[in-house]
Design an enzyme around this catalytic site. Structure first.
Site, short mmCIF file in Angstrom:
data_model
loop_
_atom_site.label_atom_id
_atom_site.label_comp_id
_atom_site.label_asym_id
_atom_site.label_seq_id
_atom_site.Cartn_x
_atom_site.Cartn_y
_atom_site.Cartn_z
N HIS A 141 65.81 71.84 34.82
CA HIS A 141 64.52 71.61 34.15
C HIS A 141 64.74 70.80 32.87
O HIS A 141 64.02 69.81 32.62
CB HIS A 141 63.88 72.97 33.82
CG HIS A 141 62.63 72.86 33.01
ND1 HIS A 141 61.37 72.95 33.56
CD2 HIS A 141 62.43 72.66 31.67
CE1 HIS A 141 60.46 72.81 32.61
NE2 HIS A 141 61.08 72.66 31.44
N GLU A 142 65.72 71.21 32.07
CA GLU A 142 65.96 70.50 30.81
C GLU A 142 66.53 69.10 31.04
O GLU A 142 66.26 68.18 30.27
CB GLU A 142 66.90 71.32 29.92
CG GLU A 142 66.35 72.69 29.52
CD GLU A 142 64.97 72.62 28.90
OE1 GLU A 142 64.67 71.60 28.23
OE2 GLU A 142 64.18 73.56 29.08
N HIS A 192 63.83 66.68 31.36
CA HIS A 192 63.35 66.16 30.08
C HIS A 192 64.36 65.18 29.47
O HIS A 192 63.98 64.14 28.92
CB HIS A 192 63.14 67.30 29.08
CG HIS A 192 62.02 68.23 29.42
ND1 HIS A 192 60.74 67.80 29.68
CD2 HIS A 192 61.99 69.59 29.52
CE1 HIS A 192 59.97 68.86 29.93
NE2 HIS A 192 60.70 69.95 29.84
#
Length: 444
Positions: free
Chosen positions: A21-22, A25
């Site tokens: 998920h990170e 980003h």
């Protein structure tokens, strides 16, 4: 030992989901030139970290999330950006907003102009903030595509697997006793001559192809006479039954029984026959994946909408005698306990069946991470996306009216609400963790 292995696999899956998920980003942020001082999986004390280039990569002790820190997440106040003086803020909320702005600008160094998040074009900010949730969505899509196409899904067919001898009305049509008593009526399916192995092809002249079709037709028929076309030993037979009306459980679209906030079954008056369809695992074509995956995503959003109601049931179970709803929310502790139960119990089949269940659990977790992070509230990713979209609307309206560019939306003004959301999220997490310790969800 198997229980511990299941828990470890769940922890690994959760950690990997957060890490990816990170990365969702991080990659677009770096691609667009934003300086990212930190990439961290977890919260609290740092267990391990290493600096590569301008970014520190690390793992923290509490595996309840993660973050990347980008410089310039919030724009300076408009008067600061214009180089004018401003009066001191006296209100607590104003001070909180100002502190948020200052923290966002603390790490700005000479040469960082143009590398701050708020300076990105609107579409790039949206890409950066949606990168994390979309990564979770892709993980879920890959996992569920493999499950649907390579393993299959469990479906209940119109081929009869069992026929009740009689009906225990007190148990909502489910025969609880091993022997029938004189006060128990003969099951309508038994009285009609329906047998295991029969395949129902039509009810009251309407073709049926799934057990859901059969169940719906019987329930809606109430106590009216019912005609069934059945295939038996290669021949077609016509049977007539007289269903009885009972308080029957309500089923959701995915075939699960519906429960209220306290975990009790939701019931309705419906026709009852007293027969069960056969459960089979059928591989699905790739063309069926979008619909199946879309249903799973819709169910996930439906669960989010019901979270306040579900939390009431969780609290009643944690602090009272109520049972946990197996379809209700869980913390990472609950996910770990369920994974351990699946891995260690023979009830869930052989090793391949258990692996499918664990993969499905990770797929569902990633759907929850996607859906939760798209809620348009700070500090969630969806809050930043909402701010960028609002800025696009304001700039578009100003352009249409021939007005000057209004500049970036001051997202920092939403921080008081963000703190409320954060406190609510922490409270929900603590409740779920406590409930998963003292009254965990049981699948068996």
């Amino acid at each position: 030992m198997l229980y511990v292995l299941g828990v470890l696999l769940a922890v690994l899956g959760i950690g990997l989901s957060i890490a990816l998920h990170e990365i969702g980003h991080l990659v677009p942020a770096k691609r667009f030139g934003v300086r990212v001082p930190q990439y961290m999986v977890g919260f609290g004390p740092t267990i391990w970290s290493r600096r590569r280039g301008e970014t520190e990569y690390g793992v923290k002790a509490i595996p309840l999330g993660g973050y990347i820190r980008m410089i310039g997440m919030f724009p300076p106040a408009k008067d600061q950006a214009e180089g004018t003086m401003r009066s001191s803020s006296t209100g607590r909320m104003s001070q909180l907003i100002e502190e948020t702005r200052q923290q966002a600008l603390e790490e700005v160094q000479p040469g960082d102009d143009g590398r701050m998040f708020y300076q990105l074009p609107i579409w790039k900010r949206i890409v950066v903030m949606l990168g994390g949730p979309v990564m979770n969505l892709l993980i879920a899509l890959v996992l569920f595509t493999g499950i649907f196409t390579l393993h299959g899904i469990t479906v209940t067919t119109p081929t009869i697997s069992s026929v009740n001898e009689c009906v225990d009305i007190k148990q909502m049509g489910q025969q609880a006793a091993t022997e029938c008593t004189d006060d128990m009526p003969v099951a309508p399916a038994n009285a009609a001559g329906l047998k295991p192995g029969d395949t129902i092809t039509a009810i009251n002249g309407a073709p049926v192809t799934t057990w859901t079709d059969v169940r719906t037709a019987i329930r809606d028929n109430l106590d009216e006479p019912l005609t069934m076309q059945v295939e038996r030993d290669g021949a077609t037979r016509t049977l007539t039954a007289d269903p009885i009306v009972l308080d029957m459980p309500v089923y959701t679209d995915d075939g699960q029984v519906e429960r209220d906030a306290s975990g009790e079954l939701v019931t309705e008056r419906a026709g009852f026959l007293g027969a069960s369809g056969s459960r089979e695992v059928e591989q699905q074509p790739i063309t069926a994946v979008p619909g199946l995956f879309g249903d799973a995503l819709a169910d996930t959003y439906g669960l989010l909408v019901k979270i306040p109601q579900k939390l009431v049931g969780v609290a009643e179970a944690a602090f009272g005698s109520a049972e946990r709803d197996p379809n209700g929310p869980m913390s990472v502790v609950g996910v770990g306990r369920v994974a351990g139960e699946v891995a260690s119990s023979d009830v869930f089949g052989d090793t391949s069946d258990k692996a499918i269940l664990l993969l499905s659990l990770m797929g569902s977790l990633n759907l929850v991470l996607f859906a939760f992070n798209t809620i348009p509230l700070l500090p969630l990713d969806g809050g930043h996306v909402a701010g960028a979209l609002w800025e696009a609307v304001k700039k578009g309206w100003a352009k249409v009216r021939g007005l000057p560019d209004p500049g970036p939306v001051d997202v920092a003004k939403a921080m008081p609400l963000a703190y409320v959301v954060a406190v609510a999220f922490i409270g929900m997490t603590l409740l779920l963790v406590y409930a998963d310790i003292v009254k965990p969800v049981r699948l068996t």
